[in-house]
Design a protein around this motif. Sequence first.
Motif, mmCIF file in Angstrom:
data_model
loop_
_atom_site.group_PDB
_atom_site.id
_atom_site.type_symbol
_atom_site.label_atom_id
_atom_site.label_comp_id
_atom_site.label_asym_id
_atom_site.label_seq_id
_atom_site.Cartn_x
_atom_site.Cartn_y
_atom_site.Cartn_z
ATOM 1 N N PRO A 203 -19.320 58.981 29.398
ATOM 2 C CA PRO A 203 -18.315 58.190 30.076
ATOM 3 C C PRO A 203 -19.028 56.666 29.654
ATOM 4 O O PRO A 203 -19.511 56.639 30.484
ATOM 5 C CB PRO A 203 -18.752 58.527 31.834
ATOM 6 C CG PRO A 203 -19.188 59.542 31.655
ATOM 7 C CD PRO A 203 -19.903 59.710 30.437
ATOM 8 N N GLY A 204 -17.325 56.200 30.013
ATOM 9 C CA GLY A 204 -17.206 54.435 28.950
ATOM 10 C C GLY A 204 -18.302 54.082 28.311
ATOM 11 O O GLY A 204 -18.349 53.155 27.818
ATOM 12 N N GLY A 205 -17.989 54.968 26.892
ATOM 13 C CA GLY A 205 -18.969 54.911 25.939
ATOM 14 C C GLY A 205 -17.991 54.848 25.205
ATOM 15 O O GLY A 205 -16.914 54.678 25.469
ATOM 16 N N VAL A 206 -18.060 53.832 23.773
ATOM 17 C CA VAL A 206 -16.895 53.617 22.743
ATOM 18 C C VAL A 206 -17.541 54.168 21.232
ATOM 19 O O VAL A 206 -18.666 54.267 20.394
ATOM 20 C CB VAL A 206 -17.772 51.968 22.759
ATOM 21 C CG1 VAL A 206 -16.880 50.687 21.802
ATOM 22 C CG2 VAL A 206 -17.506 51.148 24.084
ATOM 23 N N TYR A 207 -16.503 54.094 20.589
ATOM 24 C CA TYR A 207 -16.502 54.528 19.205
ATOM 25 C C TYR A 207 -15.633 53.193 17.934
ATOM 26 O O TYR A 207 -14.930 53.100 18.264
ATOM 27 C CB TYR A 207 -15.657 55.942 18.926
ATOM 28 C CG TYR A 207 -15.305 55.709 17.618
ATOM 29 C CD1 TYR A 207 -16.730 55.970 16.812
ATOM 30 C CD2 TYR A 207 -14.845 56.620 16.818
ATOM 31 C CE1 TYR A 207 -16.952 56.122 14.992
ATOM 32 C CE2 TYR A 207 -14.151 56.801 15.507
ATOM 33 C CZ TYR A 207 -15.195 57.010 15.139
ATOM 34 O OH TYR A 207 -15.283 57.464 13.654
ATOM 35 N N ALA A 208 -16.773 52.227 17.707
ATOM 36 C CA ALA A 208 -16.661 51.359 16.626
ATOM 37 C C ALA A 208 -16.461 52.366 15.287
ATOM 38 O O ALA A 208 -17.339 52.593 14.621
ATOM 39 C CB ALA A 208 -17.365 50.700 16.803
ATOM 40 N N ALA A 209 -15.369 52.091 14.285
ATOM 41 C CA ALA A 209 -15.282 52.411 13.073
ATOM 42 C C ALA A 209 -15.064 51.350 12.055
ATOM 43 O O ALA A 209 -13.873 50.632 12.323
ATOM 44 C CB ALA A 209 -14.269 53.024 13.210
ATOM 45 N N ASN A 210 -15.788 51.092 10.711
ATOM 46 C CA ASN A 210 -15.457 50.081 9.908
ATOM 47 C C ASN A 210 -14.500 50.980 9.138
ATOM 48 O O ASN A 210 -14.819 51.921 9.135
ATOM 49 C CB ASN A 210 -16.478 50.156 8.722
ATOM 50 C CG ASN A 210 -16.172 49.155 7.624
ATOM 51 O OD1 ASN A 210 -15.514 48.167 8.009
ATOM 52 N ND2 ASN A 210 -17.570 49.276 7.137
ATOM 53 N N LEU A 211 -13.384 50.491 8.661
ATOM 54 C CA LEU A 211 -11.661 50.141 7.808
ATOM 55 C C LEU A 211 -11.862 49.596 6.386
ATOM 56 O O LEU A 211 -12.232 48.610 6.504
ATOM 57 C CB LEU A 211 -11.205 50.809 9.052
ATOM 58 C CG LEU A 211 -11.413 51.726 9.693
ATOM 59 C CD1 LEU A 211 -9.747 51.800 11.010
ATOM 60 C CD2 LEU A 211 -11.828 53.408 9.565
ATOM 61 N N ILE A 212 -11.156 50.384 5.788
ATOM 62 C CA ILE A 212 -11.015 49.572 4.736
ATOM 63 C C ILE A 212 -9.857 49.791 4.095
ATOM 64 O O ILE A 212 -9.494 51.490 3.926
ATOM 65 C CB ILE A 212 -12.391 49.125 2.810
ATOM 66 C CG1 ILE A 212 -13.708 49.065 3.695
ATOM 67 C CG2 ILE A 212 -11.636 49.118 2.728
ATOM 68 C CD1 ILE A 212 -14.740 49.111 2.442
ATOM 69 N N ASP A 213 -8.681 48.691 3.838
ATOM 70 C CA ASP A 213 -7.528 49.284 3.363
ATOM 71 C C ASP A 213 -7.235 47.924 2.945
ATOM 72 O O ASP A 213 -7.320 46.627 3.560
ATOM 73 C CB ASP A 213 -6.967 49.930 4.350
ATOM 74 C CG ASP A 213 -5.607 50.706 3.332
ATOM 75 O OD1 ASP A 213 -5.464 50.511 2.147
ATOM 76 O OD2 ASP A 213 -4.575 51.397 4.397
ATOM 77 N N PHE A 214 -6.043 47.876 2.084
ATOM 78 C CA PHE A 214 -5.479 46.721 1.320
ATOM 79 C C PHE A 214 -4.040 46.801 1.592
ATOM 80 O O PHE A 214 -2.731 48.121 1.651
ATOM 81 C CB PHE A 214 -5.600 46.297 -0.116
ATOM 82 C CG PHE A 214 -7.282 45.954 0.028
ATOM 83 C CD1 PHE A 214 -7.557 44.791 -0.368
ATOM 84 C CD2 PHE A 214 -7.660 47.304 -0.557
ATOM 85 C CE1 PHE A 214 -9.167 44.584 -0.243
ATOM 86 C CE2 PHE A 214 -9.449 46.277 -0.872
ATOM 87 C CZ PHE A 214 -9.509 46.138 -0.518
ATOM 88 N N GLY A 215 -3.006 46.144 1.511
ATOM 89 C CA GLY A 215 -1.256 45.782 1.331
ATOM 90 C C GLY A 215 -0.905 46.231 2.309
ATOM 91 O O GLY A 215 -0.917 45.944 3.465
ATOM 92 N N PRO A 216 0.417 47.570 2.513
ATOM 93 C CA PRO A 216 0.413 48.116 3.334
ATOM 94 C C PRO A 216 -0.484 48.808 4.448
ATOM 95 O O PRO A 216 0.132 49.138 5.529
ATOM 96 C CB PRO A 216 1.726 48.766 2.665
ATOM 97 C CG PRO A 216 0.746 48.879 1.905
ATOM 98 C CD PRO A 216 0.356 48.870 1.225
ATOM 99 N N MET A 217 -1.470 48.672 4.698
ATOM 100 C CA MET A 217 -2.426 49.535 5.370
ATOM 101 C C MET A 217 -2.242 50.513 5.813
ATOM 102 O O MET A 217 -2.327 50.973 6.983
ATOM 103 C CB MET A 217 -3.149 49.043 6.694
ATOM 104 C CG MET A 217 -2.760 47.325 6.044
ATOM 105 S SD MET A 217 -4.904 47.385 6.195
ATOM 106 C CE MET A 217 -4.304 45.698 5.180
ATOM 107 N N PRO B 293 0.349 39.738 1.978
ATOM 108 C CA PRO B 293 0.671 40.197 -0.341
ATOM 109 C C PRO B 293 -1.008 39.510 -0.025
ATOM 110 O O PRO B 293 -1.344 38.730 -0.207
ATOM 111 C CB PRO B 293 1.674 39.480 -0.427
ATOM 112 C CG PRO B 293 2.686 38.768 0.252
ATOM 113 C CD PRO B 293 1.990 38.627 2.001
ATOM 114 N N GLY B 294 -1.950 40.339 -0.851
ATOM 115 C CA GLY B 294 -2.946 39.842 -1.274
ATOM 116 C C GLY B 294 -4.027 40.180 -0.041
ATOM 117 O O GLY B 294 -5.473 39.851 0.031
ATOM 118 N N SER B 295 -3.760 40.830 0.831
ATOM 119 C CA SER B 295 -4.377 40.578 1.953
ATOM 120 C C SER B 295 -5.201 41.904 2.020
ATOM 121 O O SER B 295 -4.762 43.137 1.577
ATOM 122 C CB SER B 295 -3.700 39.724 3.149
ATOM 123 O OG SER B 295 -3.045 41.097 3.652
ATOM 124 N N GLY B 296 -6.388 42.165 3.147
ATOM 125 C CA GLY B 296 -6.997 43.222 3.490
ATOM 126 C C GLY B 296 -8.331 43.396 3.085
ATOM 127 O O GLY B 296 -8.953 42.324 2.915
#
Length: 502
Positions: free
Chosen positions: A388-402, A432-435
């Motif tokens: 209870p009260g726990g957290v899920y933290a995730a690293n994601l990678i994507d570019f463009g329209p995501m 544009p070009g971000s990500g």
Amino acid sequence: MISQSAPGPERMGGKTAGALVFGTSGAVLVVELVSLRLLAPYLGLTLETSTLVIGIALAAIAAGAWVGGRAADGDDPRRLLAPLLAVSGVVVSLMPFVVRGAGELTGPGVFLVGALAIFVPGSLLSAVSPIVAKLRLTDLSETGSVVGGLSGTGTLGAIAGTVLTGFVFVTAFPVSVVLVGLGVLLVLASLVLGLWGRGLRRAGLPVALLVPGALGAVWGPGSCDAETVYHCAQVVPDEDRATGRLLVLDGVRHSYVDLADPTHLEFDYVAALASVTATQFPPTEPLTAYHLGGGGLTLPRHLAQVRPGTRSVVSEIDRGVLEIDVESLELQTGPDLEVRVEDGRLGVRSMAASSQDLVVGDAFGGVTIPWHLTTREAVSDVRRVLAPGGVYAANLIDFGPMDFVRAELATLRAEFDHVVLAAETETIAKEPGSGGNLVAVASDSPVDSAAFVDAMVERGLGWEAIEGAELDTWIGDAMVLTDDHAPVDQLLTLSPPQAEAP
């Protein structure tokens, strides 16, 4: 009227024929599977890369069977076998040097070179079977049994090549050794056949050509500090920080570890993950944390330092990476840090319910999260593990329209009551070009996004966070990923900007 006997060249013995077809069919599969590892540092180990490599290998098999069948109807097919094996052996032995050299020079352009490196030996080796069939077939009444028997033997060889490569060769030997060794075996087999086919006069040439392949594999470009079961791994010292070490897997910067200061967080995404723990839990309070993916174990080391007594369990699928952590990155495991060599999906399934304060999603193959860790079923298992009260933290990678990140956020939102997304402002805006790297935070308890942003600012990050209606708009009509349908490779947009993937 068709004659029941067909004159032809000297008949080949059954054992010799079976050994040739078995060995060459197996060699084709060895080349195919090992090619994936050669190309992964430059193209990534994605579904598209695997599909293209398999397609090229199948095209080579088809072309070789067709051309070999035509050539077998020539005057003396015996003289073809030794040259086919010799040329194949030379090309296979040159693959590590040629493919890695092309990768260093052209990046993604390496695919054309890699395609040729697969197609040429694959087609030459596949031409052996129809030639052997012609040499075995001297009586038309035996056509079915001879052709069927050789076909079955070739299939068994392909199975053996696949199993041995996946379970033995890649585990026991570097990729360069596998390919150069296979090349040597093929050339030796060509010498033996040359004696039978009376074509040994030029045998010295293929033997001599094995030398540059062997030398290039050892001292050529793109070499690794270690070749693990899954990666070409390098540990690179930081010129600006004497105790800093960068772990590079398949050409991607996966982890940064300061050997003298575990609190130093070089990568922005790791600093963002640390900001989650700093704001969602009381300061210095020890946590129970489960990490999907290990890499250099930067965050578990950090938590052990800033929250003494924290117990971290890590699922890392690649034993070779763990060995590098111990030997080169000075990792010390113990009661408060347990690293399990296992697949993350199986690892999270084995964790007790409501046992973890924190779950960190940090598993990557190249810049792609393994699809089976992204689905609603996988996220549901993560939610089950959290206290209870726990957290899920995730690293994601994507570019463009995501498209991928939006789908993963939709999946998280389907399971958790509260979801927050953090990233650089231009990435959130999908400019544009971000990500690059983004961090998703999910919990059944409210997330203090303002404190989260403040903690990131204190760490020098120019990141922002969105949630609620703003996040709903950002996600839009993105699909929820499930075990039945999770096209992660197709949703993900790859771009030249460098991302940090553990």
